[in-house]
Scaffold this motif. Structure first.
Motif, short mmCIF file in Angstrom:
data_model
loop_
_atom_site.label_atom_id
_atom_site.label_comp_id
_atom_site.label_asym_id
_atom_site.label_seq_id
_atom_site.Cartn_x
_atom_site.Cartn_y
_atom_site.Cartn_z
N GLU A 179 10.21 17.83 -42.73
CA GLU A 179 8.92 18.48 -43.57
C GLU A 179 8.03 19.14 -42.62
O GLU A 179 7.82 17.79 -41.19
N VAL A 180 7.17 20.27 -42.80
CA VAL A 180 6.07 20.63 -41.74
C VAL A 180 4.82 19.32 -41.79
O VAL A 180 4.39 18.94 -40.66
N ARG A 181 4.41 18.88 -43.10
CA ARG A 181 3.24 18.26 -43.19
C ARG A 181 3.83 17.31 -42.22
O ARG A 181 2.83 16.04 -41.86
N HIS A 182 5.37 16.34 -42.16
CA HIS A 182 5.43 15.35 -41.55
C HIS A 182 5.20 15.32 -39.92
O HIS A 182 5.05 14.41 -39.32
N ILE A 183 5.61 16.77 -39.26
CA ILE A 183 5.20 16.52 -38.15
C ILE A 183 3.66 16.64 -37.61
O ILE A 183 3.33 16.78 -36.57
N LEU A 184 3.07 17.12 -39.02
CA LEU A 184 1.03 17.96 -38.38
C LEU A 184 0.83 16.03 -38.85
O LEU A 184 -0.37 15.88 -37.77
N THR A 185 0.99 14.96 -39.32
CA THR A 185 0.96 14.10 -40.42
C THR A 185 1.47 12.60 -39.02
O THR A 185 1.26 11.31 -39.07
N MET A 186 1.98 13.09 -38.32
CA MET A 186 2.81 12.16 -37.13
C MET A 186 2.87 10.80 -37.96
O MET A 186 3.20 9.72 -37.45
N SER A 187 4.24 11.89 -38.81
CA SER A 187 4.64 10.86 -39.86
C SER A 187 6.21 11.61 -39.67
O SER A 187 6.47 11.39 -40.59
N PHE A 240 3.15 5.92 -39.94
CA PHE A 240 2.61 6.55 -38.76
C PHE A 240 3.09 6.13 -37.85
O PHE A 240 3.20 5.36 -37.01
N GLU A 241 3.59 7.20 -36.54
CA GLU A 241 4.20 7.01 -35.41
C GLU A 241 3.40 8.01 -34.40
O GLU A 241 4.21 9.36 -34.99
N TYR A 242 2.73 7.93 -33.45
CA TYR A 242 2.10 9.34 -32.55
C TYR A 242 3.28 9.40 -31.48
O TYR A 242 3.13 8.78 -30.43
N THR A 243 4.00 10.43 -31.54
CA THR A 243 4.68 10.83 -30.57
C THR A 243 4.48 12.40 -29.90
O THR A 243 4.28 13.24 -31.32
N ASP A 244 4.81 12.55 -29.18
CA ASP A 244 4.63 14.12 -28.70
C ASP A 244 6.10 15.02 -28.89
O ASP A 244 6.29 16.16 -28.60
N ILE A 245 6.81 14.55 -29.51
CA ILE A 245 7.87 15.18 -30.12
C ILE A 245 6.94 16.01 -31.46
O ILE A 245 7.84 17.43 -31.13
N ASN A 246 6.61 15.88 -32.04
CA ASN A 246 5.98 16.39 -32.91
C ASN A 246 5.48 17.94 -32.52
O ASN A 246 5.83 18.88 -33.65
N PRO A 247 4.93 17.47 -31.78
CA PRO A 247 3.68 18.94 -31.40
C PRO A 247 5.03 20.21 -30.77
O PRO A 247 4.69 21.06 -30.62
N ILE A 248 6.38 19.12 -30.01
CA ILE A 248 6.67 20.51 -29.46
C ILE A 248 7.59 20.91 -30.77
O ILE A 248 7.67 22.48 -30.87
N LEU A 249 8.46 20.38 -31.91
CA LEU A 249 8.60 20.62 -33.30
C LEU A 249 7.74 22.33 -34.08
O LEU A 249 7.71 23.57 -34.09
N THR A 250 6.39 20.95 -34.00
CA THR A 250 4.94 22.20 -34.66
C THR A 250 5.09 23.59 -33.75
O THR A 250 4.58 24.46 -34.21
N VAL A 271 -1.49 9.53 -44.19
CA VAL A 271 -0.24 8.33 -43.66
C VAL A 271 -1.09 6.73 -43.64
O VAL A 271 -0.37 6.01 -44.74
N VAL A 272 -1.45 7.44 -42.74
CA VAL A 272 -2.67 6.25 -41.93
C VAL A 272 -4.66 6.57 -43.17
O VAL A 272 -4.20 7.71 -42.51
N PRO A 273 -5.32 5.71 -42.97
CA PRO A 273 -6.64 5.79 -42.62
C PRO A 273 -6.54 6.44 -42.17
O PRO A 273 -8.51 7.14 -42.08
#
Length: 399
Positions: free
Chosen positions: A142-150, A188-198, A283-285
């Motif tokens: 879902e959209v929330r997952h790519i915005l929160t790096m999860s 949480f995993e910071y990956t630059d795949i997410n902002p391409i999808l975003t 997902v993380v504080p």
């Protein structure tokens, strides 16, 4: 001339007067705001000599800090440049692009064009039907997952010069081929795949490229100048993880918009509710929707967005303060503890917070002259790069 003809001519004449009056009328205040007003530090309770000492320390340490700004009570009280640079240069912001993107996502949510529980695959398919089947193994994303790096997606990054950053003709195809590793929303995993999808998701929701939407909804209302959102792939898709270039004073406007919960000069550009969500733990504080939380300052409320090699926008709500920096500083040490992050923590915690704690008062009458002298020395300085400049001149400040 008949009576009807006379009446029609009168109507046309009256209408032309209305048009001319509209053209001559002043634009609304939000349409073309000027750069931020300035003030002496001591006039808003900031110790100017602490700022002088900070600038001297940066010079003594030969740190390649290209710009450093402090905005207090909506007034620019400290504006430092080095290497002959000035206010009109813009800078590659790297992952600060994500922080700006989060604001745009909130605007689309506010407009009812985007839902956080919307399926990423369905939105991408609107933009690229040819990639629809690539998401059959990512039905729960879902959209929330790519915005929160999860997102839980795995992409095998190359150790140097991965094609998603420069060479890939079609970044979105690479991102669509990323494999699910763990269920979305769990880690949480910071990956630059997410902002391409975003980038694809927001463009599909907006019905236009995200950079066009950003210009209309954010950059123009904030009165930004000399901005650019480049590094698009051959399909014309920019990334929402890098590629945005802004002047530091316009970075400060982003910080002020967040500080004031989405309001700019009396106009609500993005809802206060979204800003609160964006800067609240996901997902993380320590991470919300593309914004970090208490990652620079831990002693009081703080949220920030930061970019590779030392680009920062920090919001300090308790102090009514925004701090901005662009730099080329060390990257060794990992995502949250890279050399540039550690240096910036020292700048904020060791120098700027004590300066903000000075309180009101007349201060040292010679402080203004001392600060002006130090800022001139800083601008004339030319510290060596603290990290390797990008071979494509991405790191070069531009006018």
């Amino acid at each position: 001339m008949t009576t009807m003809t006379i009446r029609n001519a009168a109507r046309r004449w009256a209408a032309s007067l209305v048009v001319l009056a509209a053209l001559a009328a002043p634009l609304p205040a939000f349409a073309a705001p000027s750069d931020l007003p300035s003030a002496r530090p001591q006039d808003v309770g900031v110790d100017p000599m602490r700022l002088v000492q900070l600038s001297q320390w940066l010079r003594d340490e030969k740190l390649d800090v290209r710009s450093l700004l402090v905005v207090k009570d909506d007034k620019l009280v400290f504006e430092r440049y080095s290497g002959g640079l000035d206010r009109d240069y813009n800078y590659e912001l790297y992952s600060i692009t994500k922080g700006v993107t989060a604001i745009l996502a909130g605007m689309l949510v506010d407009e009812g064009r985007l839902r956080l529980d919307a399926k990423v695959g369905e939105l991408v398919a609107k933009l690229r039907p040819d990639l629809a089947e690539k998401f059959t193994d990512k039905q729960d994303l879902e959209v929330r997952h790519i915005l929160t790096m999860s997102s839980g997606l795995h992409y095998d990054f190359k150790s140097k010069d991965d094609p998603i950053y420069y060479a890939a003709p079609d970044r979105l195809q690479l991102a669509a081929e990323a494999q699910p590793k763990i269920p979305p929303g769990t880690t949480f995993e910071y990956t630059d795949i997410n902002p391409i999808l975003t980038a694809a998701v927001l463009g599909a929701a907006a019905g236009m490229p995200i950079q066009v939407y950003a210009e209309q909804k954010l950059f123009e209302p904030l009165g930004m100048k000399n901005w650019a959102w480049g590094r698009a792939d051959q399909k014309g898709l920019v990334s929402t993880g890098w590629g945005l270039r802004l002047r530091p004073v316009d970075m400060a406007k982003i910080g002020l918009l967040v500080l004031h919960e989405g309001k700019w000069q009396g106009r609500q550009l993005v809802s206060a509710g979204w800003v609160r969500q964006m800067t609240s733990p996901g997902v993380v504080p320590y991470f919300g929707d593309y914004w970090w939380i208490n990652d620079i300052v831990t002693s009081e409320p703080e949220y920030d967005t930061m970019g590779f090699k030392g680009q920062f926008i920090v919001v300090l709500p308790k102090r009514d303060t925004v701090v901005v920096m662009t730099s080329l500083l060390p990257i060794e040490g990992g995502l949250r503890d890279a050399g540039n992050v550690q240096i910036f923590r020292e700048i904020v915690n060791g120098h700027i917070l004590p300066a903000l704690a000075a309180g009101s008062g007349p201060g040292d009458p010679s402080a203004a002259a001392a600060l002006a002298h130090e800022l001139a020395l800083a601008q004339a300085s030319n510290p060596p790069p603290g990290a390797a400049p990008d071979p494509f001149e991405t790191d070069t400040p531009r006018k």
